[in-house]
Structure formats: C-alpha cells, structure tokens
Scaffold this active site. Structure first.
Site, PDB file in Angstrom:
ATOM      1  N   ILE A 169       0.824  -1.210   0.000  1.00 44.71           N
ATOM      2  CA  ILE A 169       0.000   0.000   0.000  1.00 44.71           C
ATOM      3  C   ILE A 169       0.864   1.269   0.000  1.00 44.71           C
ATOM      4  CG2 ILE A 169      -0.214   0.353   2.510  1.00 44.71           C
ATOM      5  CD1 ILE A 169      -3.260   0.670   2.021  1.00 44.71           C
ATOM      6  N   ASN A 221      11.779  -8.166   7.241  1.00 44.09           N
ATOM      7  CA  ASN A 221      12.192  -7.529   8.486  1.00 44.09           C
ATOM      8  C   ASN A 221      11.714  -8.375   9.659  1.00 44.09           C
ATOM      9  OD1 ASN A 221      13.232  -5.234   7.062  1.00 44.09           O
ATOM     10  ND2 ASN A 221      11.141  -4.457   6.843  1.00 44.09           N
ATOM     11  N   GLY A 260      12.545  -2.957  11.549  1.00 45.35           N
ATOM     12  CA  GLY A 260      11.520  -2.312  10.739  1.00 45.35           C
ATOM     13  C   GLY A 260      10.259  -3.117  10.542  1.00 45.35           C
ATOM     14  N   GLN A 261      10.117  -4.249  11.250  1.00 46.21           N
ATOM     15  CA  GLN A 261       8.875  -5.020  11.092  1.00 46.21           C
ATOM     16  C   GLN A 261       7.715  -4.282  11.759  1.00 46.21           C
ATOM     17  OE1 GLN A 261       8.870  -9.063  12.658  1.00 46.21           O
ATOM     18  NE2 GLN A 261       7.020  -9.589  11.503  1.00 46.21           N
ATOM     19  N   SER A 262       6.660  -4.047  10.993  1.00 42.74           N
ATOM     20  CA  SER A 262       5.483  -3.362  11.532  1.00 42.74           C
ATOM     21  C   SER A 262       4.234  -4.238  11.511  1.00 42.74           C
ATOM     22  CB  SER A 262       5.206  -2.069  10.758  1.00 42.74           C
ATOM     23  OG  SER A 262       4.943  -2.340   9.392  1.00 42.74           O
ATOM     24  N   HIS A 288       6.228 -11.892   6.029  1.00 44.34           N
ATOM     25  CA  HIS A 288       6.061 -11.389   4.667  1.00 44.34           C
ATOM     26  C   HIS A 288       7.425 -11.117   4.063  1.00 44.34           C
ATOM     27  CE1 HIS A 288       5.774  -8.035   7.530  1.00 44.34           C
ATOM     28  NE2 HIS A 288       6.366  -7.281   6.630  1.00 44.34           N
TER      29      HIS A 288
HETATM   30  P1  AMP Z   1       7.110  -4.376   7.506  1.00 45.37           P
HETATM   31  O1  AMP Z   1       7.211  -2.928   7.927  1.00 45.37           O
HETATM   32  O2  AMP Z   1       8.380  -4.983   7.009  1.00 45.37           O
HETATM   33  O3  AMP Z   1       6.426  -5.191   8.590  1.00 45.37           O
HETATM   34  O4  AMP Z   1       6.166  -4.386   6.227  1.00 45.37           O
HETATM   35  C1  AMP Z   1       4.772  -4.215   6.322  1.00 45.37           C
HETATM   36  C2  AMP Z   1       4.340  -3.656   5.010  1.00 45.37           C
HETATM   37  O5  AMP Z   1       2.930  -3.791   4.911  1.00 45.37           O
HETATM   38  C3  AMP Z   1       4.660  -2.172   4.799  1.00 45.37           C
HETATM   39  O6  AMP Z   1       5.498  -2.007   3.657  1.00 45.37           O
HETATM   40  C4  AMP Z   1       3.290  -1.534   4.604  1.00 45.37           C
HETATM   41  O7  AMP Z   1       3.294  -0.492   3.651  1.00 45.37           O
HETATM   42  C5  AMP Z   1       2.466  -2.715   4.147  1.00 45.37           C
HETATM   43  N1  AMP Z   1       1.043  -2.605   4.406  1.00 45.37           N
HETATM   44  C6  AMP Z   1       0.436  -2.211   5.551  1.00 45.37           C
HETATM   45  N2  AMP Z   1      -0.911  -2.259   5.416  1.00 45.37           N
HETATM   46  C7  AMP Z   1      -1.151  -2.697   4.139  1.00 45.37           C
HETATM   47  C8  AMP Z   1      -2.333  -2.946   3.387  1.00 45.37           C
HETATM   48  N3  AMP Z   1      -3.555  -2.758   3.912  1.00 45.37           N
HETATM   49  N4  AMP Z   1      -2.201  -3.349   2.112  1.00 45.37           N
HETATM   50  C9  AMP Z   1      -0.979  -3.532   1.568  1.00 45.37           C
HETATM   51  N5  AMP Z   1       0.181  -3.335   2.231  1.00 45.37           N
HETATM   52  C10 AMP Z   1       0.095  -2.910   3.498  1.00 45.37           C
END
Ligand code: AMP
Ligand code: ZN
Length: 112
Positions: free
Chosen positions: A31, A85, A91-93, A98
């Site tokens: 996104i 991550n 940086g894992q959010s 994934h």
């Molecule tokens: P990380 O920060 O490595 O955990 O990656 C999580 C990723 O998920 C980030 O790049 C976000 O931009 C992505 N993300 C979060 N919400 C969504 C969503 N609803 N659809 C697609 N990607 C998303």
C-alpha cells in the site's frame, strides 16, 4: 489470527491488490510502495516472522521463494531485492511473515 492485518487481507476482510494466490501463499501490492514495483508475498498460515519458522513450516517458505522467482519472471523483473524484516528494530510493523519484493530503481547497500 483474528486481529492480524494480513490474516484479514487473506480472508478478504480488508481489500488488497492481488498479484497471485495459491493454497499456501498470497501476493499483493504494498500500500506504500518503496520502489516502482513493490509487492509482498505472505503465507496463508499465520507465522509471526522468519524467527518463528520451524521444520514444519519451512517448506512453505521454500514454496514462497519458488513463487517469488516465478512472479519475478512473469513480471519481467531483471533485478530485484527480497527483504523480510524481523522485529521492530529491523523495521517489522506487521507481525505476519512477509517477503517484500522490490524492483525498478537503483538500490543502495547496506540498507538503512
Ligand atoms: P514491515 O514494515 O516490514 O512489517 O512491512 C509491512 C508492510 O505492509 C509495509 O510495507 C506496509 O506499507 C504494508 N502494508 C500495511 N498495510 C497494508 C495494506 N492494507 N495493504 C498492503 N500493504 C500494506
Ligand atoms: Zn496473520
């Protein structure tokens, strides 16, 4: 997992732009793209991160890499980066495993 964003995406409860899907994994565009091409490949099973992969779930990860290679070929990606991550400091959010697939721009090393 009921409160997991990516489990909700897999279930279709939150919309996403699908790249690919099979019994084991789901791929969709990020996104907030960090490169001209940026999609995520996730297992359908809830696994928190690479650090939670076990002998039982490792074949899913192998399958995901096979899918990444196939999608990269189909999308014509000549050079790309695969990133996962693990933990907040890295940086894992989203705490559902994934793999980011990023392509289409020059990239630096080491990553920030
Ligand atoms: P990380 O920060 O490595 O955990 O990656 C999580 C990723 O998920 C980030 O790049 C976000 O931009 C992505 N993300 C979060 N919400 C969504 C969503 N609803 N659809 C697609 N990607 C998303
Ligand atoms: Zn999940």
């Amino acid at each position: 997992m009921s409160d997991c964003l990516f489990c909700k995406i897999i279930a279709g409860e939150i919309p996403s732009k699908k790249v690919y899907e099979d019994d084991l994994c789901y791929a969709f565009y990020d996104i907030d793209p960090q490169a001209p091409t940026h999609f995520l490949v996730i297992p359908k099973a809830h696994i928190a991160s690479v650090s939670a992969v076990t002998g039982d779930t490792a074949p899913i990860v192998g399958h995901i890499f096979e899918v990444i290679a196939r999608l990269a070929g189909e999308l014509g990606l000549e050079s790309y980066r695969v990133v996962s991550n693990i933990g907040p400091q890295a940086g894992q959010s989203v705490f559902h495993l994934h793999f980011h697939v990023l392509s289409g721009r020059d990239m630096t090393w080491p990553p920030g």
